[in-house]
Design an enzyme around this catalytic site. Structure first.
Site, PDB file in Angstrom:
ATOM      1  N   ALA A  66     -29.165 -12.572  22.696  1.00 20.31           N
ATOM      2  CA  ALA A  66     -29.884 -13.252  23.871  1.00 20.31           C
ATOM      3  C   ALA A  66     -29.324 -13.167  25.091  1.00 20.31           C
ATOM      4  O   ALA A  66     -28.380 -12.551  25.617  1.00 20.31           O
ATOM      5  CB  ALA A  66     -29.502 -14.292  23.249  1.00 20.31           C
ATOM      6  N   GLY A 112     -28.907 -12.465  17.933  1.00 21.65           N
ATOM      7  CA  GLY A 112     -30.140 -12.985  18.317  1.00 21.65           C
ATOM      8  C   GLY A 112     -31.245 -11.998  17.787  1.00 21.65           C
ATOM      9  O   GLY A 112     -32.101 -12.260  17.481  1.00 21.65           O
ATOM     10  N   GLU A 115     -30.535 -11.881  14.114  1.00 24.68           N
ATOM     11  CA  GLU A 115     -30.697 -13.545  13.312  1.00 24.68           C
ATOM     12  C   GLU A 115     -32.428 -13.124  13.585  1.00 24.68           C
ATOM     13  O   GLU A 115     -33.136 -14.462  12.464  1.00 24.68           O
ATOM     14  CB  GLU A 115     -30.510 -14.252  14.682  1.00 24.68           C
ATOM     15  CG  GLU A 115     -28.609 -15.106  14.332  1.00 24.68           C
ATOM     16  CD  GLU A 115     -28.806 -15.917  15.233  1.00 24.68           C
ATOM     17  OE1 GLU A 115     -27.592 -16.570  14.517  1.00 24.68           O
ATOM     18  OE2 GLU A 115     -28.257 -15.494  16.699  1.00 24.68           O
ATOM     19  N   GLU A 135     -21.169 -12.931  18.637  1.00 23.20           N
ATOM     20  CA  GLU A 135     -20.734 -14.073  19.041  1.00 23.20           C
ATOM     21  C   GLU A 135     -19.553 -14.554  19.094  1.00 23.20           C
ATOM     22  O   GLU A 135     -18.898 -15.230  20.609  1.00 23.20           O
ATOM     23  CB  GLU A 135     -22.008 -14.931  18.198  1.00 23.20           C
ATOM     24  CG  GLU A 135     -22.845 -14.788  18.695  1.00 23.20           C
ATOM     25  CD  GLU A 135     -24.153 -14.005  17.419  1.00 23.20           C
ATOM     26  OE1 GLU A 135     -25.088 -14.506  17.896  1.00 23.20           O
ATOM     27  OE2 GLU A 135     -23.313 -13.149  17.146  1.00 23.20           O
TER      28      GLU A 135
END
Length: 260
Positions: A66, A112, A115, A135
């Site tokens: 991200a 992300g 994900e 993260e």
């Protein structure tokens, strides 16, 4: 539909959606998440689209995470809203998409990015792919479904290790973990995904839509997946695809599904 950060191209019923921010290693920012949502929403409404291949532009990254600069100063309430909106708009939207979604992981799939790949119905990877959820090295946890989908795919222990160490695994290790279904060379990745899409398209896409719903039901809290399967099984008997499929089988010919 014109986008700034996403490419969308339909070829013979196979729609390739490409995250296109190569200078940022295809990192997800708010605009890119919005555009991906719009691309998938449009695909859902287009009868010509049968299967989606989701990938990243260039040779280095699928999606390398991200865009941290967008939320580094968020409050707890803003962080919670960021995760809720992202999951609803893109990650859950993809996971529950009514048409098959194949993630073609062509490089880094981190945070992300992993994900997003895990939200697809299944994944294939190029040999240079690296995957991880880093993260906790930033003082936060995966917020786009990573703590839920990774254990479902690789098991609790391996998921805990990947999340706690913030480490990366390579494509072959991802294959051993059942995180991806196949590993190919980068040059063959999209062609291989297209061959898989072609195999899917020979079957009833109406039945596949029901299968997606039934399989996903097993992972929904408070939902009886067996009851969903029974319901979707019954619905299939009322479709033109079921009539064509059974008739073709009894007459020893290949089915030509109308998709209804």
């Amino acid at each position: 539909m014109d986008f700034q950060n996403v490419l969308s191209e339909n070829k013979d019923g196979i729609l390739q959606i490409t995250v296109n921010r190569p200078s940022k290693l295809n990192a997800l920012n708010k605009e890119t998440i919005d555009e991906l949502h719009q691309a998938f929403k449009a695909a859902a409404e287009e009868d010509e689209v049968k299967v989606i291949i989701l990938t990243g532009s260039g040779e280095k990254a699928f999606v390398a995470g991200a865009d941290i600069s967008e939320f580094s100063d968020f409050s707890p309430e803003e962080g919670e809203e960021l995760a809720a909106q992202g999951q609803a708009k893109l990650f859950d939207f993809v996971a529950n998409f009514s048409k098959p979604v194949i993630a073609a992981v062509n490089g880094f799939a981190l945070g992300g990015g992993l994900e997003l790949a895990m939200a697809a119905h299944f994944r294939i990877a190029s040999e240079n792919a690296k995957m991880g959820l880093p993260e906790v090295s930033l003082g936060v946890i995966p917020g786009y479904g990573g703590t839920q989908r990774l254990p479902q795919l690789v098991g609790k222990g391996r998921a805990m290790e990947m999340i706690m160490t913030a480490g990366m695994i390579d494509a072959n290790q991802a294959l051993q973990y059942n995180l991806v279904n196949h590993v190919t060379t980068q040059e063959e990745l999209i062609e291989f995904a297209e061959r898989l899409a072609g195999k899917i398209m020979r079957n009833s896409l109406v039945a596949i839509k029901s299968a997606i719903k039934a399989v996903n039901a097993n992972y929904e809290t408070g939902v009886d997946g067996f009851k969903t399967e029974i319901s979707e099984f019954g619905k299939c008997f009322g479709t033109e695809d079921f009539e064509e499929g059974t008739t073709a089988f009894l007459n020893k010919r290949r089915a030509d599904f109308p998709g209804k």
